[in-house]
Design an enzyme around this catalytic site. Structure first.
Site, PDB file in Angstrom:
ATOM      1  N   GLN A 123      15.217  64.870   3.511  1.00 43.08           N
ATOM      2  CA  GLN A 123      16.279  63.872   3.305  1.00 43.08           C
ATOM      3  C   GLN A 123      15.884  62.585   4.031  1.00 43.08           C
ATOM      4  O   GLN A 123      15.800  62.579   5.260  1.00 43.08           O
ATOM      5  CB  GLN A 123      17.580  64.431   3.874  1.00 43.08           C
ATOM      6  CG  GLN A 123      18.775  63.524   3.737  1.00 43.08           C
ATOM      7  CD  GLN A 123      19.993  64.103   4.469  1.00 43.08           C
ATOM      8  OE1 GLN A 123      19.879  65.085   5.207  1.00 43.08           O
ATOM      9  NE2 GLN A 123      21.140  63.496   4.286  1.00 43.08           N
ATOM     10  N   GLY A 124      15.663  61.516   3.280  1.00 42.21           N
ATOM     11  CA  GLY A 124      15.241  60.240   3.870  1.00 42.21           C
ATOM     12  C   GLY A 124      16.395  59.250   3.916  1.00 42.21           C
ATOM     13  O   GLY A 124      16.443  58.305   3.113  1.00 42.21           O
ATOM     14  N   SER A 126      18.114  58.248   7.428  1.00 45.06           N
ATOM     15  CA  SER A 126      18.101  57.485   8.686  1.00 45.06           C
ATOM     16  C   SER A 126      16.889  56.560   8.781  1.00 45.06           C
ATOM     17  O   SER A 126      15.808  56.878   8.283  1.00 45.06           O
ATOM     18  CB  SER A 126      18.061  58.444   9.877  1.00 45.06           C
ATOM     19  OG  SER A 126      19.138  59.334   9.816  1.00 45.06           O
ATOM     20  N   SER A 158      13.609  65.493   8.710  1.00 49.38           N
ATOM     21  CA  SER A 158      13.281  66.892   9.017  1.00 49.38           C
ATOM     22  C   SER A 158      12.303  67.455   7.991  1.00 49.38           C
ATOM     23  O   SER A 158      12.517  67.328   6.787  1.00 49.38           O
ATOM     24  CB  SER A 158      14.545  67.755   9.026  1.00 49.38           C
ATOM     25  OG  SER A 158      15.372  67.370  10.088  1.00 49.38           O
ATOM     26  N   GLU A 241      26.293  68.781   3.536  1.00 50.66           N
ATOM     27  CA  GLU A 241      25.535  68.630   4.771  1.00 50.66           C
ATOM     28  C   GLU A 241      26.379  69.084   5.963  1.00 50.66           C
ATOM     29  O   GLU A 241      25.878  69.688   6.901  1.00 50.66           O
ATOM     30  CB  GLU A 241      25.094  67.172   4.954  1.00 50.66           C
ATOM     31  CG  GLU A 241      24.358  66.970   6.264  1.00 50.66           C
ATOM     32  CD  GLU A 241      23.486  65.736   6.290  1.00 50.66           C
ATOM     33  OE1 GLU A 241      23.536  64.941   5.334  1.00 50.66           O
ATOM     34  OE2 GLU A 241      22.744  65.578   7.273  1.00 50.66           O
ATOM     35  N   GLU A 361      30.685  61.795  18.327  1.00 50.58           N
ATOM     36  CA  GLU A 361      31.643  60.731  18.655  1.00 50.58           C
ATOM     37  C   GLU A 361      32.161  60.077  17.370  1.00 50.58           C
ATOM     38  O   GLU A 361      33.353  59.766  17.247  1.00 50.58           O
ATOM     39  CB  GLU A 361      30.990  59.658  19.542  1.00 50.58           C
ATOM     40  CG  GLU A 361      30.575  60.134  20.933  1.00 50.58           C
ATOM     41  CD  GLU A 361      29.283  60.943  20.956  1.00 50.58           C
ATOM     42  OE1 GLU A 361      28.624  61.057  19.890  1.00 50.58           O
ATOM     43  OE2 GLU A 361      28.933  61.462  22.027  1.00 50.58           O
TER      44      GLU A 361
HETATM   45  C1  LIG Z   1      17.311  67.423  14.783  1.00 50.56           C
HETATM   46  C2  LIG Z   1      17.617  66.229  13.915  1.00 50.56           C
HETATM   47  C3  LIG Z   1      17.276  66.265  12.582  1.00 50.56           C
HETATM   48  C4  LIG Z   1      17.546  65.150  11.781  1.00 50.56           C
HETATM   49  N1  LIG Z   1      17.151  65.190  10.464  1.00 50.56           N
HETATM   50  C5  LIG Z   1      17.370  64.117   9.674  1.00 50.56           C
HETATM   51  C6  LIG Z   1      16.919  64.119   8.328  1.00 50.56           C
HETATM   52  O1  LIG Z   1      16.339  65.100   7.834  1.00 50.56           O
HETATM   53  N2  LIG Z   1      17.110  63.017   7.576  1.00 50.56           N
HETATM   54  C7  LIG Z   1      17.752  61.919   8.059  1.00 50.56           C
HETATM   55  O2  LIG Z   1      17.938  60.963   7.322  1.00 50.56           O
HETATM   56  N3  LIG Z   1      18.182  61.860   9.353  1.00 50.56           N
HETATM   57  C8  LIG Z   1      18.005  62.933  10.167  1.00 50.56           C
HETATM   58  N4  LIG Z   1      18.413  62.910  11.472  1.00 50.56           N
HETATM   59  C9  LIG Z   1      18.991  61.675  12.009  1.00 50.56           C
HETATM   60  C10 LIG Z   1      20.494  61.744  12.229  1.00 50.56           C
HETATM   61  O3  LIG Z   1      21.195  61.689  11.028  1.00 50.56           O
HETATM   62  C11 LIG Z   1      20.854  60.565  13.170  1.00 50.56           C
HETATM   63  O4  LIG Z   1      20.256  60.870  14.425  1.00 50.56           O
HETATM   64  C12 LIG Z   1      22.344  60.403  13.316  1.00 50.56           C
HETATM   65  O5  LIG Z   1      22.921  59.916  12.133  1.00 50.56           O
HETATM   66  C13 LIG Z   1      22.674  59.413  14.480  1.00 50.56           C
HETATM   67  O6  LIG Z   1      21.978  58.222  14.310  1.00 50.56           O
HETATM   68  P1  LIG Z   1      21.053  57.608  15.475  1.00 50.56           P
HETATM   69  O7  LIG Z   1      20.142  58.680  15.962  1.00 50.56           O
HETATM   70  O8  LIG Z   1      20.457  56.350  14.975  1.00 50.56           O
HETATM   71  O9  LIG Z   1      22.046  57.300  16.674  1.00 50.56           O
HETATM   72  P2  LIG Z   1      23.039  56.046  16.792  1.00 50.56           P
HETATM   73  O10 LIG Z   1      23.767  55.855  15.513  1.00 50.56           O
HETATM   74  O11 LIG Z   1      22.268  54.901  17.351  1.00 50.56           O
HETATM   75  O12 LIG Z   1      24.055  56.603  17.882  1.00 50.56           O
HETATM   76  C14 LIG Z   1      23.675  56.699  19.270  1.00 50.56           C
HETATM   77  C15 LIG Z   1      24.904  57.131  20.027  1.00 50.56           C
HETATM   78  O13 LIG Z   1      25.947  56.160  19.856  1.00 50.56           O
HETATM   79  C16 LIG Z   1      27.143  56.786  19.381  1.00 50.56           C
HETATM   80  N5  LIG Z   1      27.822  55.928  18.394  1.00 50.56           N
HETATM   81  C17 LIG Z   1      27.256  55.274  17.366  1.00 50.56           C
HETATM   82  N6  LIG Z   1      28.206  54.606  16.654  1.00 50.56           N
HETATM   83  C18 LIG Z   1      29.393  54.880  17.262  1.00 50.56           C
HETATM   84  C19 LIG Z   1      30.746  54.520  16.989  1.00 50.56           C
HETATM   85  N7  LIG Z   1      31.067  53.743  15.941  1.00 50.56           N
HETATM   86  N8  LIG Z   1      31.713  54.990  17.818  1.00 50.56           N
HETATM   87  C20 LIG Z   1      31.410  55.796  18.875  1.00 50.56           C
HETATM   88  N9  LIG Z   1      30.137  56.178  19.177  1.00 50.56           N
HETATM   89  C21 LIG Z   1      29.153  55.735  18.380  1.00 50.56           C
HETATM   90  C22 LIG Z   1      26.679  58.064  18.707  1.00 50.56           C
HETATM   91  O14 LIG Z   1      27.690  59.036  18.702  1.00 50.56           O
HETATM   92  C23 LIG Z   1      25.486  58.473  19.545  1.00 50.56           C
HETATM   93  O15 LIG Z   1      25.922  59.212  20.656  1.00 50.56           O
HETATM   94  C24 LIG Z   1      18.175  63.995  12.310  1.00 50.56           C
HETATM   95  C25 LIG Z   1      18.533  63.991  13.659  1.00 50.56           C
HETATM   96  C26 LIG Z   1      18.269  65.078  14.470  1.00 50.56           C
HETATM   97  C27 LIG Z   1      18.652  65.028  15.927  1.00 50.56           C
END
Ligand SMILES: Cc1cc2nc3c(=O)[nH]c(=O)nc-3n(C[C@H](O)[C@H](O)[C@H](O)COP(=O)(O)OP(=O)(O)OC[C@H]3O[C@@H](n4cnc5c(N)ncnc54)[C@H](O)[C@@H]3O)c2cc1C
Length: 381
Positions: A123-124, A126, A158, A241, A361
């Site tokens: 899944q692409g 993020s 992933s 999901e 969150e």
């Molecule tokens: C093990 C793993 C597998 C994954 N696999 C995939 C995958 O296959 N494909 C894919 O596309 N993505 C994947 N992801 C990515 C995942 O979807 C993102 O990590 C997730 O959406 C959070 O985005 P971010 O990491 O950019 O964090 P951010 O969005 O930058 O958030 C960082 C922190 O800020 C907080 N935050 C952000 N916005 C708010 C708000 N409005 N209010 C309160 N708090 C907030 C969050 O809760 C978090 O604690 C994976 C992630 C992990 C850990």
């Protein structure tokens, strides 16, 4: 443990009867990820030969008919018979459902390969600057002849470096079009212009990847859903999901918990208390997801309330793996055995459950504002 009450003849019986013969491809977490992926593919191939992976997918797409309840029953049966969950199940649930609903032609072409253990998907969504705020993503798709060219970067994909196909969400509208200008594409990861670089996680495995796309050509019939309608497809897919992913994780955790209870020294009050907390949360998660599975099977469109499944999942993952650490504290901290290493890796992975598929969150905000009708955060206080 409350059952699903679904008629899926022979699934449990077949898995138990073939348990010994399937041990050479049991995808449990005691080997490297590469080894687990190979085992997962072989496991699916053998289940497919017995007609089991097709349960819950329509016949016109190479399935055996039935609904999400049949898939849920299969995942439950797999873990109850002592097998690990095959690695491809996550992407299958997320993307398989989206293909079925939004491009059945692609589903009938590609679903049978995955169900037969011959392909992996990823899944692409993020990007480095777009996670929780997915609508800000910048990967761009522009029309080219009969198709599209995609340029940009994805991250945290992933199993990206082992996958054959990727569901890529890209911008087809103006740069500031936010959620109105997105489209989902089905991208061949072996196409010219694709570069996939694995990323090492805290578990010590290359579980996810960065995916770079440089003018990658995608034919018009590989668009999933309407052009500029990708947000709707993504929201549709999030039901699976969050709901179906949580279901298959609760199945895994039930098997972890029953092994743990066998090892529990009941005079160890701290460990017993950790197990009880994990059990309580897991029971709530199962009840909640059972309802979700049944609603999906009935064709209900789930709304923001599916965030409750995701919140419960994150909380339960933490509690169950804290219980593992409490029961096997010595082993967990100092032993080099494959089992101890696996338990540590699972503990680290459990911490990701409050991040992937929508951070905790953000899910809590969704429940507060859109389920409970509380004022938006900025308007409070
Ligand atoms: C093990 C793993 C597998 C994954 N696999 C995939 C995958 O296959 N494909 C894919 O596309 N993505 C994947 N992801 C990515 C995942 O979807 C993102 O990590 C997730 O959406 C959070 O985005 P971010 O990491 O950019 O964090 P951010 O969005 O930058 O958030 C960082 C922190 O800020 C907080 N935050 C952000 N916005 C708010 C708000 N409005 N209010 C309160 N708090 C907030 C969050 O809760 C978090 O604690 C994976 C992630 C992990 C850990």
């Amino acid at each position: 443990m409350v059952s699903l009450d679904v008629d899926a003849p022979n699934v449990r019986e077949w898995l138990i009867a073939h348990s010994d013969a399937l041990q050479d491809c049991n995808p449990r977490r005691t080997d490297t990820l590469d080894e687990r992926i190979s085992r997962s593919l072989e496991f699916f191939a053998r289940l497919d030969a017995a007609g089991l992976t097709g349960w819950g997918w329509p016949a016109e797409s190479g399935g055996r008919g039935g609904s999400t309840e049949h898939r849920a029953e299969l995942y439950d049966a797999i873990t109850a018979a002592g097998f690990g969950m095959p690695e491809q199940v996550g992407a299958l649930e997320v993307l398989g459902s989206a293909l079925m609903a939004h491009n059945p032609g692609l589903a009938s072409r590609y679903l049978p390969e995955l169900l037969a253990g011959r392909a992996l998907w990823c899944q692409g969504f993020s990007e480095p600057e777009a996670g929780s705020d997915l609508a800000s993503l910048r990967t761009k798709a522009v029309p080219d002849g009969d198709g599209w060219r995609i340029t940009g970067q994805k991250v945290w994909t992933s199993l990206g470096h082992r996958s054959d196909w990727c569901g890529v969400l890209a911008r087809t509208g103006a740069p500031d079009s936010r959620h109105r200008g997105l489209t989902l594409f089905w991208v061949d990861l072996k196409a010219p212009g694709v570069e996939v670089r694995p990323l090492l996680t805290l578990t010590g495995e290359e579980e996810f990847s960065e995916v770079f796309l440089d003018g990658v050509y995608v034919p018009a019939d590989h668009v999933v859903g309407p052009v500029d309608g990708g947000w709707g497809v993504a929201m549709d897919l999030l039901q699976y999901e969050r709901g179906m992913w949580a279901w298959q994780r609760q199945a895994i955790m039930h098997s972890t918990l029953s092994e743990l209870i066998r090892d529990l020294d009941e005079s160890d009050v701290l460990a017993a208390s950790a197990v009880a907390e994990g059990y309580t949360s897991l029971a709530a998660l199962r009840m909640r997801c059972r309802e979700t599975v049944k609603r999906l099977a009935a064709g209900d469109l789930l709304g923001p309330e599916v965030s409750i499944d995701k919140i419960l999942l994150g909380q339960t993952e933490h509690l169950i793996h804290d219980a593992v650490r409490a029961v096997r504290v010595q082993d967990f901290a100092v032993t080099d055995s494959a089992e101890a290493a696996a338990a540590r890796a699972e503990w680290f992975y459990s911490r990701a459950a409050t991040v992937y598929g929508g951070a905790a969150e953000v899910q809590k905000n969704i429940v507060a504002e859109r389920v409970l009708g509380l004022p938006r955060e900025a308007a409070r206080g």
